[in-house]
Design a protein around this motif. Structure first.
Motif, PDB file in Angstrom:
ATOM      1  N   GLY A 130       0.805  -1.216   0.000  1.00  0.00           N
ATOM      2  CA  GLY A 130       0.000   0.000   0.000  1.00  0.00           C
ATOM      3  C   GLY A 130       0.832   1.258   0.000  1.00  0.00           C
ATOM      4  O   GLY A 130       0.556   2.208  -0.750  1.00  0.00           O
ATOM      5  N   PRO A 153      -6.723   1.526   2.647  1.00  0.00           N
ATOM      6  CA  PRO A 153      -7.590   0.467   2.103  1.00  0.00           C
ATOM      7  C   PRO A 153      -6.864  -0.857   1.875  1.00  0.00           C
ATOM      8  O   PRO A 153      -7.413  -1.928   2.158  1.00  0.00           O
ATOM      9  CB  PRO A 153      -8.090   1.068   0.777  1.00  0.00           C
ATOM     10  N   SER A 158      -7.293  -4.465   3.853  1.00  0.00           N
ATOM     11  CA  SER A 158      -7.490  -5.728   3.141  1.00  0.00           C
ATOM     12  C   SER A 158      -6.632  -6.832   3.747  1.00  0.00           C
ATOM     13  O   SER A 158      -7.068  -7.978   3.899  1.00  0.00           O
ATOM     14  CB  SER A 158      -7.152  -5.539   1.658  1.00  0.00           C
ATOM     15  N   GLU A 212     -13.197  -0.775   4.500  1.00  0.00           N
ATOM     16  CA  GLU A 212     -12.250  -0.587   3.398  1.00  0.00           C
ATOM     17  C   GLU A 212     -12.878   0.229   2.281  1.00  0.00           C
ATOM     18  O   GLU A 212     -12.251   1.137   1.715  1.00  0.00           O
ATOM     19  CB  GLU A 212     -11.811  -1.960   2.883  1.00  0.00           C
ATOM     20  N   LEU A 213     -14.140  -0.061   1.963  1.00  0.00           N
ATOM     21  CA  LEU A 213     -14.844   0.665   0.903  1.00  0.00           C
ATOM     22  C   LEU A 213     -15.096   2.113   1.311  1.00  0.00           C
ATOM     23  O   LEU A 213     -14.969   3.026   0.495  1.00  0.00           O
ATOM     24  CB  LEU A 213     -16.170  -0.034   0.595  1.00  0.00           C
ATOM     25  N   THR A 266     -11.934   4.213   0.875  1.00  0.00           N
ATOM     26  CA  THR A 266     -11.315   4.209  -0.445  1.00  0.00           C
ATOM     27  C   THR A 266     -11.794   5.410  -1.235  1.00  0.00           C
ATOM     28  O   THR A 266     -13.006   5.644  -1.322  1.00  0.00           O
ATOM     29  CB  THR A 266     -11.667   2.920  -1.215  1.00  0.00           C
ATOM     30  N   THR A 305     -11.057   5.719  -7.225  1.00  0.00           N
ATOM     31  CA  THR A 305     -10.415   4.426  -7.460  1.00  0.00           C
ATOM     32  C   THR A 305     -11.441   3.294  -7.565  1.00  0.00           C
ATOM     33  O   THR A 305     -11.057   2.156  -7.782  1.00  0.00           O
ATOM     34  CB  THR A 305      -9.452   4.075  -6.297  1.00  0.00           C
ATOM     35  N   TRP A 306     -12.736   3.612  -7.413  1.00  0.00           N
ATOM     36  CA  TRP A 306     -13.746   2.563  -7.529  1.00  0.00           C
ATOM     37  C   TRP A 306     -13.837   2.069  -8.960  1.00  0.00           C
ATOM     38  O   TRP A 306     -13.679   2.823  -9.933  1.00  0.00           O
ATOM     39  CB  TRP A 306     -15.115   3.094  -7.092  1.00  0.00           C
TER      40      TRP A 306
END
Length: 214
Positions: A104, A137, A141, A203-204, A207, A211-212
């Motif tokens: 990351g 994020p 993970s 995490e979502l 973010t 970046t989605w």
């Protein structure tokens, strides 16, 4: 298997086992985060990058060692109970968090760091206000992967008197009580899915929308 037996396993035996299992998971993951995230950050600094590959290989070896083997080695020193169980699970949960922390932070765009430096930010500020937030994020993970692993492997804790849902599973196997087996395994699966979804949601949420994937 009767409804009465199933209800006894679910409402009388399961709460204590679930609490013990949750304690093992929380303690292990908390210690893993406190060790792994700083270690991952440390290994991304220019002076210490050369140790990154060696460290990851060492953690790969630790993860490859069976949990029961670590428990057996720890028993003479730590005795029965939660301590050797946490140690065994800890050794095998460090790799995903360290690996994702490194990935990351390394993945943060050099242009972003250069822009932050041009604004007069120190290296420390860039790390804590730019690199870590952008890497979070991916770090989460890794924590999610480690958490699900600890929940599933935590059933081994019952073999050394640490309790947990493994008590129900082992009791069901040894006493031929399918209701114990169903309740223990079922609650373990539900806990793993719940924590995975919870961390996935976090995490979502952190973010950046850009970046989605559509």
């Amino acid at each position: 298997m009767t409804w009465e037996n199933f209800r006894f396993a679910l409402f009388e035996k399961a709460p204590e086992a679930l609490l013990e299992h949750s304690l093992i998971v929380v303690v292990t993951i908390t210690i893993a985060i406190l060790i792994s995230v700083p270690l991952g950050i440390f290994l991304t600094r220019p002076k210490f990058k050369r140790f990154g590959l060696v460290t990851l290989n060492l953690l790969n070896v630790l993860q490859a060692i069976p949990g029961l083997a670590i428990i057996a080695l720890a028993l003479p020193i730590l005795g029965l109970g939660i301590k050797p169980a946490v140690l065994a699970l800890l050794f095998q949960s460090l790799l995903p968090i360290v690996r994702n922390t490194i990935a990351g932070i390394i993945g943060v765009s050099p242009d972003v760091k250069e822009a932050a430096s041009g604004m007069g930010m120190s290296k420390g500020k860039i790390l804590f206000e730019v690199e870590i937030p952008l890497a979070m994020p991916i770090i989460l993970s890794g924590i999610r992967t480690a958490t699900v692993y600890v929940v599933s492997m935590g059933t081994l804790a019952s073999l050394i008197g640490a309790g947990g849902l493994g008590n129900l599973i082992m009791g069901g196997l040894s006493l031929f009580r399918p209701e114990y087996l169903i309740v223990g395994a079922g609650l373990g699966a539900i806990m793993a899915i719940f924590l995975d979804r919870l961390l996935s949601y976090l995490e979502l949420r952190i973010t950046p929308p850009s970046t989605w994937v559509e």
